[in-house]
Write a protein that holds these residues in place. Structure first.
Motif, PDB file in Angstrom:
ATOM      1  N   ALA A   1       0.839  -1.204   0.000  1.00  0.00           N
ATOM      2  CA  ALA A   1       0.000   0.000   0.000  1.00  0.00           C
ATOM      3  C   ALA A   1       0.870   1.248   0.000  1.00  0.00           C
ATOM      4  CB  ALA A   1      -0.922  -0.009   1.213  1.00  0.00           C
ATOM      5  N   GLN A   2       1.952   1.225   0.768  1.00  0.00           N
ATOM      6  CA  GLN A   2       2.789   2.420   0.903  1.00  0.00           C
ATOM      7  C   GLN A   2       3.845   2.549  -0.182  1.00  0.00           C
ATOM      8  OE1 GLN A   2       4.263   2.622   4.963  1.00  0.00           O
ATOM      9  NE2 GLN A   2       2.223   2.043   5.708  1.00  0.00           N
ATOM     10  N   ALA A   3       3.971   1.538  -0.989  1.00  0.00           N
ATOM     11  CA  ALA A   3       4.990   1.613  -2.039  1.00  0.00           C
ATOM     12  C   ALA A   3       4.583   2.627  -3.101  1.00  0.00           C
ATOM     13  CB  ALA A   3       5.194   0.244  -2.666  1.00  0.00           C
ATOM     14  N   HIS A   4       3.310   2.798  -3.291  1.00  0.00           N
ATOM     15  CA  HIS A   4       2.794   3.741  -4.297  1.00  0.00           C
ATOM     16  C   HIS A   4       3.361   3.493  -5.675  1.00  0.00           C
ATOM     17  CE1 HIS A   4       0.708   5.863  -1.230  1.00  0.00           C
ATOM     18  NE2 HIS A   4       1.819   6.199  -0.583  1.00  0.00           N
ATOM     19  N   THR A   5       3.528   2.233  -5.984  1.00  0.00           N
ATOM     20  CA  THR A   5       3.988   1.860  -7.324  1.00  0.00           C
ATOM     21  C   THR A   5       3.607   0.398  -7.519  1.00  0.00           C
ATOM     22  OG1 THR A   5       5.905   1.746  -8.789  1.00  0.00           O
ATOM     23  CG2 THR A   5       6.286   1.144  -6.498  1.00  0.00           C
ATOM     24  N   PRO A   6       3.385  -0.052  -8.749  1.00  0.00           N
ATOM     25  CA  PRO A   6       3.066  -1.469  -8.954  1.00  0.00           C
ATOM     26  C   PRO A   6       4.194  -2.328  -8.403  1.00  0.00           C
ATOM     27  CG  PRO A   6       2.706  -0.221 -10.967  1.00  0.00           C
ATOM     28  CD  PRO A   6       3.396   0.708 -10.012  1.00  0.00           C
TER      29      PRO A   6
ATOM     30  N   SER B   1      10.751  -8.869   1.015  1.00  0.00           N
ATOM     31  CA  SER B   1      11.262  -8.219  -0.188  1.00  0.00           C
ATOM     32  C   SER B   1      10.158  -7.623  -1.041  1.00  0.00           C
ATOM     33  CB  SER B   1      12.098  -9.200  -1.006  1.00  0.00           C
ATOM     34  OG  SER B   1      11.397 -10.403  -1.230  1.00  0.00           O
ATOM     35  N   LEU B   2      10.595  -6.726  -1.910  1.00  0.00           N
ATOM     36  CA  LEU B   2       9.688  -6.002  -2.783  1.00  0.00           C
ATOM     37  C   LEU B   2      10.220  -6.157  -4.199  1.00  0.00           C
ATOM     38  CD1 LEU B   2       7.269  -4.021  -2.188  1.00  0.00           C
ATOM     39  CD2 LEU B   2       8.882  -2.196  -2.670  1.00  0.00           C
ATOM     40  N   VAL B   3       9.330  -6.506  -5.106  1.00  0.00           N
ATOM     41  CA  VAL B   3       9.722  -6.618  -6.509  1.00  0.00           C
ATOM     42  C   VAL B   3       8.975  -5.550  -7.288  1.00  0.00           C
ATOM     43  CG1 VAL B   3       9.734  -8.106  -8.535  1.00  0.00           C
ATOM     44  CG2 VAL B   3      10.093  -9.090  -6.266  1.00  0.00           C
ATOM     45  N   ALA B   4       9.713  -4.744  -8.038  1.00  0.00           N
ATOM     46  CA  ALA B   4       9.074  -3.667  -8.797  1.00  0.00           C
ATOM     47  C   ALA B   4       9.746  -3.509 -10.157  1.00  0.00           C
ATOM     48  CB  ALA B   4       9.146  -2.360  -8.015  1.00  0.00           C
ATOM     49  N   ASP B   5       9.071  -2.801 -11.008  1.00  0.00           N
ATOM     50  CA  ASP B   5       9.603  -2.545 -12.353  1.00  0.00           C
ATOM     51  C   ASP B   5      10.819  -1.632 -12.224  1.00  0.00           C
ATOM     52  OD1 ASP B   5      10.103  -1.804 -14.926  1.00  0.00           O
ATOM     53  OD2 ASP B   5       7.990  -1.546 -15.453  1.00  0.00           O
ATOM     54  N   ASP B   6      11.973  -2.140 -12.630  1.00  0.00           N
ATOM     55  CA  ASP B   6      13.223  -1.402 -12.409  1.00  0.00           C
ATOM     56  C   ASP B   6      13.241  -0.071 -13.157  1.00  0.00           C
ATOM     57  OD1 ASP B   6      15.789  -1.263 -11.187  1.00  0.00           O
ATOM     58  OD2 ASP B   6      16.702  -1.632 -13.146  1.00  0.00           O
TER      59      ASP B   6
ATOM     60  N   LEU C   1      14.014   1.937   2.503  1.00  0.00           N
ATOM     61  CA  LEU C   1      13.645   2.301   3.863  1.00  0.00           C
ATOM     62  C   LEU C   1      12.376   1.572   4.281  1.00  0.00           C
ATOM     63  CD1 LEU C   1      15.143   4.223   5.673  1.00  0.00           C
ATOM     64  CD2 LEU C   1      13.350   5.924   5.268  1.00  0.00           C
ATOM     65  N   LEU C   2      11.413   1.569   3.364  1.00  0.00           N
ATOM     66  CA  LEU C   2      10.136   0.914   3.630  1.00  0.00           C
ATOM     67  C   LEU C   2      10.337  -0.570   3.948  1.00  0.00           C
ATOM     68  CD1 LEU C   2       7.030   1.243   3.546  1.00  0.00           C
ATOM     69  CD2 LEU C   2       7.124   0.706   1.102  1.00  0.00           C
TER      70      LEU C   2
ATOM     71  N   VAL D   1      13.153  -2.170   4.791  1.00  0.00           N
ATOM     72  CA  VAL D   1      13.966  -2.415   5.987  1.00  0.00           C
ATOM     73  C   VAL D   1      13.141  -2.238   7.256  1.00  0.00           C
ATOM     74  CG1 VAL D   1      15.870  -1.505   7.382  1.00  0.00           C
ATOM     75  CG2 VAL D   1      16.178  -1.845   4.913  1.00  0.00           C
ATOM     76  N   SER D   2      12.358  -1.199   7.286  1.00  0.00           N
ATOM     77  CA  SER D   2      11.590  -0.980   8.524  1.00  0.00           C
ATOM     78  C   SER D   2      10.484  -2.013   8.665  1.00  0.00           C
ATOM     79  CB  SER D   2      11.034   0.442   8.571  1.00  0.00           C
ATOM     80  OG  SER D   2      10.239   0.695   7.442  1.00  0.00           O
ATOM     81  N   ALA D   3       9.857  -2.380   7.561  1.00  0.00           N
ATOM     82  CA  ALA D   3       8.821  -3.415   7.636  1.00  0.00           C
ATOM     83  C   ALA D   3       9.428  -4.726   8.126  1.00  0.00           C
ATOM     84  CB  ALA D   3       8.163  -3.603   6.279  1.00  0.00           C
ATOM     85  N   ALA D   4      10.603  -5.051   7.614  1.00  0.00           N
ATOM     86  CA  ALA D   4      11.254  -6.305   7.998  1.00  0.00           C
ATOM     87  C   ALA D   4      11.568  -6.311   9.494  1.00  0.00           C
ATOM     88  CB  ALA D   4      12.532  -6.509   7.191  1.00  0.00           C
ATOM     89  N   SER D   5      12.062  -5.192  10.003  1.00  0.00           N
ATOM     90  CA  SER D   5      12.411  -5.212  11.425  1.00  0.00           C
ATOM     91  C   SER D   5      11.154  -5.240  12.277  1.00  0.00           C
ATOM     92  CB  SER D   5      13.322  -4.040  11.796  1.00  0.00           C
ATOM     93  OG  SER D   5      12.656  -2.832  11.571  1.00  0.00           O
ATOM     94  N   LEU D   6      10.085  -4.662  11.747  1.00  0.00           N
ATOM     95  CA  LEU D   6       8.804  -4.721  12.445  1.00  0.00           C
ATOM     96  C   LEU D   6       8.333  -6.165  12.556  1.00  0.00           C
ATOM     97  CD1 LEU D   6       7.193  -2.180  13.357  1.00  0.00           C
ATOM     98  CD2 LEU D   6       5.510  -2.839  11.628  1.00  0.00           C
ATOM     99  N   VAL D   7       8.448  -6.899  11.451  1.00  0.00           N
ATOM    100  CA  VAL D   7       8.021  -8.300  11.442  1.00  0.00           C
ATOM    101  C   VAL D   7       8.855  -9.096  12.439  1.00  0.00           C
ATOM    102  CG1 VAL D   7       7.884 -10.414  10.090  1.00  0.00           C
ATOM    103  CG2 VAL D   7       7.161  -8.253   9.077  1.00  0.00           C
ATOM    104  N   ALA D   8      10.159  -8.849  12.445  1.00  0.00           N
ATOM    105  CA  ALA D   8      11.033  -9.570  13.362  1.00  0.00           C
ATOM    106  C   ALA D   8      10.634  -9.271  14.802  1.00  0.00           C
ATOM    107  CB  ALA D   8      12.485  -9.171  13.116  1.00  0.00           C
TER     108      ALA D   8
END
Lengths: 260, 260
Positions: A90-95, A210-215, A228-229, A231-238
DNA sequence: TCAATATTCTCATTTTTTGAGAATTTATTT
DNA sequence: AAATAAATTCTCAAAAAATGAGAATATTGA
């Protein structure tokens, strides 16, 4: 071959290309008499691991759907990560596609995936597909955080590798230092991967978000934002995992339960 | 107990409530010596059916995720039905869940589910959860279209049942005549189920497409509209299945392949 | 109904599995 | 770092089960 190996062998015949087998075909492929395969198949059908489709053709059975649901419901990583993935796309704001992947024995496998609404491409990483250990941000970030002994077992000892091996070692060390990994077109041409580790040693969980997006749609500032998104999400999950595991919800041996 | 049964028994220990087991606990629960269980568990871990989590605790392994993906990718019913479900929830114009469920051996199980965007409730029917045979529109519509012999095996012969059994028989006959089934609060209080059969005998597929919605929000005209939607979607799926199966994409025994 | 095919059955032989406990490895605590 | 505890593997003879070839039977489609 006998015992469990026989059952394994039959199940391993089924893949994307060959999803339906007759007993004679299995017998032929395995080099095992039909009467034996019939017996094995009967057991597997009784257990729900195969189903008799029609015209003596067998397919994978409902037990896999059932156990997969159980896994989804009870895997602490899935429980802790599902919400985070939702937030990330949702916060990536990109496909994009967000993944939670994990080291299982000696392979990396995605256990949850979620795509942003407007995502048209598909990542090769998807739930349930074993992925290469040494390619893609998702896997590399996991390798980078493995205990030395385990890493050696998976990719071989430091000495007995060529130049490529040494390069991989250096890359992993670098990833470990940075705390994240960004790759492009390593798995799917044109797609970039951004991954951060989710390590909870107390729970034996070595995973990555991880996040996969159109390069081609990523400029440097975009990329920094997404890193940043992730990394912070990952540490939140941990963090959530550590919290969830504090009262260990596991079944103890009877003699321990009695003591309580 | 031995052979395959041993493996089955170990796997069946795992459920929603007890998703992590130690070997002593399994040994205790099964009444089998620890050394035997250790061997069984070792085989299961090697096959990916269990994973050693931490502190000698075992969980269900990645093989289930892998085979589940394979099933999703290769099951003709899933392939033919996924799109239809999407359309159904979109055209329902009400919070709902659409399901494609199927008879597996002797239980009904949902193999694909899709919720409309604004759906807050959850149906008890969900992918991978075995459902009661004789309750809910989803199951009943399947029972109603079973060959007599199979039906007798599943719910018992017509004679040896009481009043309830006779009532069920009558209900099934009625459903069969109508071609659809509507129930309310049979599985989940307050939720209605609307189901239509997806029968493709040539493919051995006996399934149903169903819609679960909040019963209090349905008036008669709504209900009629949704019945129509479900019935037409179901027949569309059946049609697609027949079409897809025309060139049988199955692995033939070797001696047949050679002839080609 | 009759073929053709699929599936189960039979049984002596071979091969595993089993279980108890010892031995070893691994993790934890002192 | 040694000591303790727990987990896991190993050993081996007895017991049980799987194997495979072919016969017998069931199922299915013409």
């Amino acid at each position: 071959m006998a015992g469990f190996a026989r059952f394994q062998a039959v199940l391993r015949l089924f893949d994307e290309k060959a999803s339906a087998w007759t007993v004679p075909a299995m017998s032929d492929a395995l080099g095992v008499p039909a009467s034996t395969v019939y017996r094995t198949v009967r057991d597997l059908v009784a257990g729900g691991f195969l189903e008799a489709a029609h015209e003596s053709v067998y397919r994978l059975g409902s037990a896999f759907i059932e156990y997969d649901r159980l896994l989804r419901l009870t895997d602490p990583l899935v429980a802790a990560g599902r919400g985070a993935l939702h937030d990330v796309v949702a916060q990536a704001h990109t496909p994009c596609v967000a993944l939670l992947s994990r080291l299982y024995n000696d392979q990396v496998m995605c256990v949850v995936d979620e795509a942003a609404r407007d995502t048209s491409f598909r990542s090769s990483y998807e739930r349930g597909r074993p992925m290469p250990l040494t390619q893609g941000a998702t896997s590399k970030v996991i390798l980078a955080h493995l205990p030395a002994r385990l890493l050696n077992r998976l990719i071989g000892a430091p000495k007995d590798g060529g130049a490529r091996h040494a390069a991989l070692r250096r890359e992993l060390a670098d990833i470990r230092k940075r705390g994240f990994c960004v790759t492009a077109s390593e798995i799917d041409a044109g797609l970039a991967g951004i991954a951060a580790p989710v390590i909870v040693r107390e729970a034996g969980i070595i995973a990555s978000l991880s996040l996969v997006a159109d390069d081609s749609r990523l400029d440097d500032s975009q990329r920094r934002r997404l890193v940043l998104l992730v990394v912070s999400a990952a540490s939140l999950v941990a963090e959530e995992l550590r919290y969830a595991l504090t009262p260990p919800a596991i079944v103890e041996p009877r003699h321990k339960m009695v003591k309580q």
